[in-house]
Design a protein around this motif. Structure first.
Motif, PDB file in Angstrom:
ATOM      1  N   TYR A   7     -13.493  -8.600   9.663  1.00 33.79           N
ATOM      2  CA  TYR A   7     -12.944  -7.349   9.132  1.00 33.79           C
ATOM      3  C   TYR A   7     -11.455  -7.510   8.811  1.00 33.79           C
ATOM      4  O   TYR A   7     -10.977  -7.015   7.778  1.00 33.79           O
ATOM      5  CB  TYR A   7     -13.119  -6.216  10.143  1.00 33.79           C
ATOM      6  CG  TYR A   7     -14.496  -5.616  10.233  1.00 33.79           C
ATOM      7  CD1 TYR A   7     -15.473  -5.880   9.280  1.00 33.79           C
ATOM      8  CD2 TYR A   7     -14.823  -4.754  11.277  1.00 33.79           C
ATOM      9  CE1 TYR A   7     -16.725  -5.307   9.366  1.00 33.79           C
ATOM     10  CE2 TYR A   7     -16.077  -4.171  11.376  1.00 33.79           C
ATOM     11  CZ  TYR A   7     -17.021  -4.458  10.420  1.00 33.79           C
ATOM     12  OH  TYR A   7     -18.270  -3.881  10.499  1.00 33.79           O
ATOM     13  N   VAL A  44      -4.613   3.733   5.596  1.00 32.09           N
ATOM     14  CA  VAL A  44      -5.061   2.370   5.894  1.00 32.09           C
ATOM     15  C   VAL A  44      -5.428   2.248   7.369  1.00 32.09           C
ATOM     16  O   VAL A  44      -6.448   1.641   7.720  1.00 32.09           O
ATOM     17  CB  VAL A  44      -3.972   1.347   5.523  1.00 32.09           C
ATOM     18  CG1 VAL A  44      -4.408  -0.069   5.927  1.00 32.09           C
ATOM     19  CG2 VAL A  44      -3.672   1.391   4.035  1.00 32.09           C
ATOM     20  N   PHE A  91       0.869  -1.184   0.000  1.00 32.39           N
ATOM     21  CA  PHE A  91       0.000   0.000   0.000  1.00 32.39           C
ATOM     22  C   PHE A  91       0.898   1.224   0.000  1.00 32.39           C
ATOM     23  O   PHE A  91       2.095   1.134   0.278  1.00 32.39           O
ATOM     24  CB  PHE A  91      -0.943   0.016   1.205  1.00 32.39           C
ATOM     25  CG  PHE A  91      -0.244  -0.151   2.537  1.00 32.39           C
ATOM     26  CD1 PHE A  91       0.437   0.902   3.129  1.00 32.39           C
ATOM     27  CD2 PHE A  91      -0.265  -1.369   3.195  1.00 32.39           C
ATOM     28  CE1 PHE A  91       1.077   0.751   4.341  1.00 32.39           C
ATOM     29  CE2 PHE A  91       0.379  -1.536   4.414  1.00 32.39           C
ATOM     30  CZ  PHE A  91       1.054  -0.474   4.976  1.00 32.39           C
ATOM     31  N   LYS A 128      -6.644  -9.162   3.008  1.00 27.38           N
ATOM     32  CA  LYS A 128      -6.688  -9.564   1.602  1.00 27.38           C
ATOM     33  C   LYS A 128      -6.467  -8.357   0.696  1.00 27.38           C
ATOM     34  O   LYS A 128      -5.862  -8.471  -0.370  1.00 27.38           O
ATOM     35  CB  LYS A 128      -8.037 -10.206   1.285  1.00 27.38           C
ATOM     36  CG  LYS A 128      -8.185 -11.615   1.814  1.00 27.38           C
ATOM     37  CD  LYS A 128      -9.534 -12.212   1.429  1.00 27.38           C
ATOM     38  CE  LYS A 128      -9.687 -13.627   1.969  1.00 27.38           C
ATOM     39  NZ  LYS A 128     -11.023 -14.210   1.615  1.00 27.38           N
ATOM     40  N   GLY A 129      -6.947  -7.203   1.146  1.00 28.53           N
ATOM     41  CA  GLY A 129      -6.799  -5.995   0.330  1.00 28.53           C
ATOM     42  C   GLY A 129      -5.406  -5.423   0.285  1.00 28.53           C
ATOM     43  O   GLY A 129      -5.030  -4.757  -0.698  1.00 28.53           O
ATOM     44  N   ILE A 130      -4.619  -5.644   1.342  1.00 24.05           N
ATOM     45  CA  ILE A 130      -3.289  -5.038   1.394  1.00 24.05           C
ATOM     46  C   ILE A 130      -2.162  -6.058   1.262  1.00 24.05           C
ATOM     47  O   ILE A 130      -0.988  -5.700   1.283  1.00 24.05           O
ATOM     48  CB  ILE A 130      -3.077  -4.233   2.682  1.00 24.05           C
ATOM     49  CG1 ILE A 130      -3.135  -5.153   3.930  1.00 24.05           C
ATOM     50  CG2 ILE A 130      -4.106  -3.107   2.804  1.00 24.05           C
ATOM     51  CD1 ILE A 130      -2.832  -4.425   5.241  1.00 24.05           C
ATOM     52  N   ILE A 168     -10.858  -9.231   5.549  1.00 26.75           N
ATOM     53  CA  ILE A 168     -11.139  -8.355   4.413  1.00 26.75           C
ATOM     54  C   ILE A 168      -9.982  -7.386   4.174  1.00 26.75           C
ATOM     55  O   ILE A 168      -9.498  -7.202   3.055  1.00 26.75           O
ATOM     56  CB  ILE A 168     -12.443  -7.571   4.650  1.00 26.75           C
ATOM     57  CG1 ILE A 168     -13.637  -8.520   4.693  1.00 26.75           C
ATOM     58  CG2 ILE A 168     -12.653  -6.504   3.571  1.00 26.75           C
ATOM     59  CD1 ILE A 168     -14.926  -7.874   5.163  1.00 26.75           C
ATOM     60  N   VAL A 169      -9.529  -6.756   5.279  1.00 25.97           N
ATOM     61  CA  VAL A 169      -8.441  -5.779   5.180  1.00 25.97           C
ATOM     62  C   VAL A 169      -7.167  -6.431   4.692  1.00 25.97           C
ATOM     63  O   VAL A 169      -6.487  -5.922   3.767  1.00 25.97           O
ATOM     64  CB  VAL A 169      -8.198  -5.104   6.542  1.00 25.97           C
ATOM     65  CG1 VAL A 169      -6.914  -4.260   6.518  1.00 25.97           C
ATOM     66  CG2 VAL A 169      -9.377  -4.225   6.929  1.00 25.97           C
TER      67      VAL A 169
END
Length: 204
Positions: free
Chosen positions: A193, A163, A157, A199-201, A196-197
């Motif tokens: 949560y 973030v 990121f 996996k996104g970063i 989800i976070v």
């Protein structure tokens, strides 16, 4: 001389082992349920079982009492997060541990948490310098975890503070809808949560 050792004065019941804590607990419950404006010092005094004059032995006014609750929450949350993250290896695991600590603190101290974050209209509340320092320390702790994970190659990121604010926003919003009688605990929701976070970063 400690609070417990101080001889009782008029309006202050000698039976309370920790008067300041008792007052803050009662006030937090009232602020969480009725809001700051809807709660009077007389309400707090009645809930604790002392006179309104007795409250002034410990707090100058309602604002001072509310500020004490907010600072206590911010300081305790950082202590809880550090204790949970301590000894955990890996950026992803540390982020998940931080988020779990936040949720566990919220669930175990719901009145204090709700009073601090929404008791006075949320964004309308102006933090004191001491509270701002404690709030920044909590955010920086999460930011440092994220930046260390990125340095180790676990995360991808560009803006760690952004973030961190996003994660805290997800967690803080729980106080407005979380149902302790619901199917999932606060910790379980924070775990979802975190998935989800992360996996996104993640770099993968």
């Amino acid at each position: 001389m400690s609070i417990q050792d101080t001889p009782p004065r008029p309006g202050r019941p000698p039976s309370l082992r920790d008067p300041q804590r008792a007052i803050c607990d009662a006030a937090a419950s009232l602020f969480a349920a009725k809001g700051y404006d809807g709660t009077s010092l007389q309400d707090v005094a009645s809930a604790v079982g002392m006179t309104k004059a007795g409250l002034y032995h410990y707090f100058r006014n309602k604002q001072d009492l509310f500020d004490s609750i907010v600072l206590g929450v911010l300081s305790d949350m950082l202590e809880s997060a550090r204790a949970r993250v301590d000894g955990v290896e890996g950026g992803a695991q540390q982020v998940a541990a931080f988020m779990a600590a936040h949720a566990l603190y919220f669930e175990g101290n719901r009145d204090h948490y709700r009073a601090a974050f929404i008791g006075r209209g949320g964004d309308l509340y102006v933090f004191t310098p001491e509270q701002m320092q404690a709030r920044r320390a909590y955010t920086d702790f999460l930011k440092d975890i994220l930046e260390q994970g990125r340095a180790q190659g676990a995360f991808a990121f560009e803006d760690a503070p952004l973030v961190a604010r996003g994660i805290l926003g997800m967690l803080n919003w729980m106080t407005r809808w979380y149902n302790p009688q619901g199917e999932k605990s606060a910790e379980a929701i924070a775990g979802t949560y975190a998935q989800i976070v992360l996996k996104g970063i993640a770099t993968d």
